[in-house]
Each structure stands twice: as C-alpha cells, then as structure tokens.
Design a protein around this motif. Structure first.
Motif, PDB file in Angstrom:
ATOM      1  N   ALA A  86       1.024  -0.897  -0.198  1.00 17.33           N
ATOM      2  CA  ALA A  86      -0.152   0.069   0.124  1.00 17.33           C
ATOM      3  C   ALA A  86       0.607   1.077   0.220  1.00 17.33           C
ATOM      4  O   ALA A  86       1.470   1.542   0.972  1.00 17.33           O
ATOM      5  CB  ALA A  86      -0.578  -0.250   0.972  1.00 17.33           C
ATOM      6  N   THR A  87       0.202   2.412  -1.029  1.00 16.98           N
ATOM      7  CA  THR A  87       0.985   3.913  -0.552  1.00 16.98           C
ATOM      8  C   THR A  87      -0.495   4.462  -0.212  1.00 16.98           C
ATOM      9  O   THR A  87      -1.430   4.533  -0.601  1.00 16.98           O
ATOM     10  CB  THR A  87       1.644   4.342  -2.282  1.00 16.98           C
ATOM     11  OG1 THR A  87       2.874   2.921  -2.435  1.00 16.98           O
ATOM     12  CG2 THR A  87       1.705   5.573  -1.643  1.00 16.98           C
ATOM     13  N   ILE A  88       0.076   4.895   0.944  1.00 21.86           N
ATOM     14  CA  ILE A  88      -0.772   6.362   1.059  1.00 21.86           C
ATOM     15  C   ILE A  88      -0.754   7.392   0.816  1.00 21.86           C
ATOM     16  O   ILE A  88       0.782   8.614   1.086  1.00 21.86           O
ATOM     17  CB  ILE A  88      -0.696   6.398   2.583  1.00 21.86           C
ATOM     18  CG1 ILE A  88      -1.553   4.704   3.142  1.00 21.86           C
ATOM     19  CG2 ILE A  88      -1.362   7.346   2.878  1.00 21.86           C
ATOM     20  CD1 ILE A  88      -1.132   4.842   4.898  1.00 21.86           C
ATOM     21  N   THR A  89      -1.501   8.778   0.146  1.00 17.93           N
ATOM     22  CA  THR A  89      -1.169   9.958  -0.648  1.00 17.93           C
ATOM     23  C   THR A  89      -1.984  10.680  -0.075  1.00 17.93           C
ATOM     24  O   THR A  89      -3.450  10.690  -0.227  1.00 17.93           O
ATOM     25  CB  THR A  89      -1.214   9.454  -2.509  1.00 17.93           C
ATOM     26  OG1 THR A  89      -0.514   8.493  -2.985  1.00 17.93           O
ATOM     27  CG2 THR A  89      -0.708  11.195  -2.876  1.00 17.93           C
ATOM     28  N   LYS A  90      -0.791  12.109   0.571  1.00 19.29           N
ATOM     29  CA  LYS A  90      -2.375  13.065   0.571  1.00 19.29           C
ATOM     30  C   LYS A  90      -2.334  13.900  -0.250  1.00 19.29           C
ATOM     31  O   LYS A  90      -1.705  14.069  -1.011  1.00 19.29           O
ATOM     32  CB  LYS A  90      -1.506  13.713   1.469  1.00 19.29           C
ATOM     33  CG  LYS A  90      -2.033  15.041   2.408  1.00 19.29           C
ATOM     34  CD  LYS A  90      -0.774  16.103   3.166  1.00 19.29           C
ATOM     35  CE  LYS A  90      -1.604  16.994   3.856  1.00 19.29           C
ATOM     36  NZ  LYS A  90      -0.365  18.265   5.201  1.00 19.29           N
TER      37      LYS A  90
END
Length: 122
Positions: free
Chosen positions: A53-57
């Motif tokens: 997973a990659t979390i992007t603001k």
C-alpha cells in the motif's frame, strides 16, 4: 451536498448515502441550521501488484457540518489498504468497521488529520 430541498421521496441513492431524509409533515423539508465550515485533508490509498500500500495526501477539503455538531476528520493508518480505508474527503468520522479494524483514525480539530511521514527500510 448536491441535494435540493423539495417535496416527494428521496431520489436515487441519496437516502442510502445519508444525503436525504424522507419526511411527511408540513414544512419538514426546510434546510437545517449549519455551523462554521472546517478543513480536513484527503488521502488516497493505492496498492501495487504485490499488495504493498501507498498512502498519498491530497488537497485540503472544506467540510460542512450541522449546528451543534463537532468537527470530525479522519485519516488512514499505516496499516490501511485500499479496501480498508474508503474516505474520499477526510471529512467526518471513520466508518465503524474501519475504526474497529484500526485502518482509520479520527481527530476533532480543524485541519487535524495530518499523518506523520513514515519511512520504510528494507
């Protein structure tokens, strides 16, 4: 919220989406009193082919609320996956299953949902 005050049943999925309430008394469909707007940050969770997973603001979002209600923002946790964090705006409380599954965190002040930077090391 994209819903017009009018007479008749809620249209489409607006009732299921929580954007419309059916009523059947005189003048029951008047707009509800609101409190001051507030800001929350949006996030997107994506996964690569291996499920990492990659979390992007994303951008800050102006959130609306009814009078006498508290500010509520949400954000993904480091263990969130695409299927376990589904908020699009960051506004409001976490969905119950996401909160109990610890894939969504809540806070209660303006612009409070800022994640700390996480560095992964192999």
């Amino acid at each position: 919220a994209g819903v017009t005050y009018s007479c008749g049943a809620c249209k489409g999925t607006t009732k299921a989406d929580g954007k419309c309430v059916d009523c059947n008394t005189d003048a029951c469909n008047a707009p509800k009193a609101t409190a001051a707007d507030f800001t929350c940050h949006s996030y997107t969770v994506t996964e690569n082919a291996d499920g990492v997973a990659t979390i992007t603001k994303g951008a800050a979002t102006t959130c609306k609320r009814l009078a006498a209600t508290s500010i509520a923002c949400n954000m993904p946790t480091p263990t969130s996956k695409k299927a376990t964090y589904t908020s699009a705006s960051g506004c409001g409380k976490c969905k119950t299953d996401e909160k109990t599954g610890k894939t969504c965190a809540e806070c209660t002040t303006d612009s409070c949902n800022v994640m700390a930077e996480i560095m992964c090391v192999q």
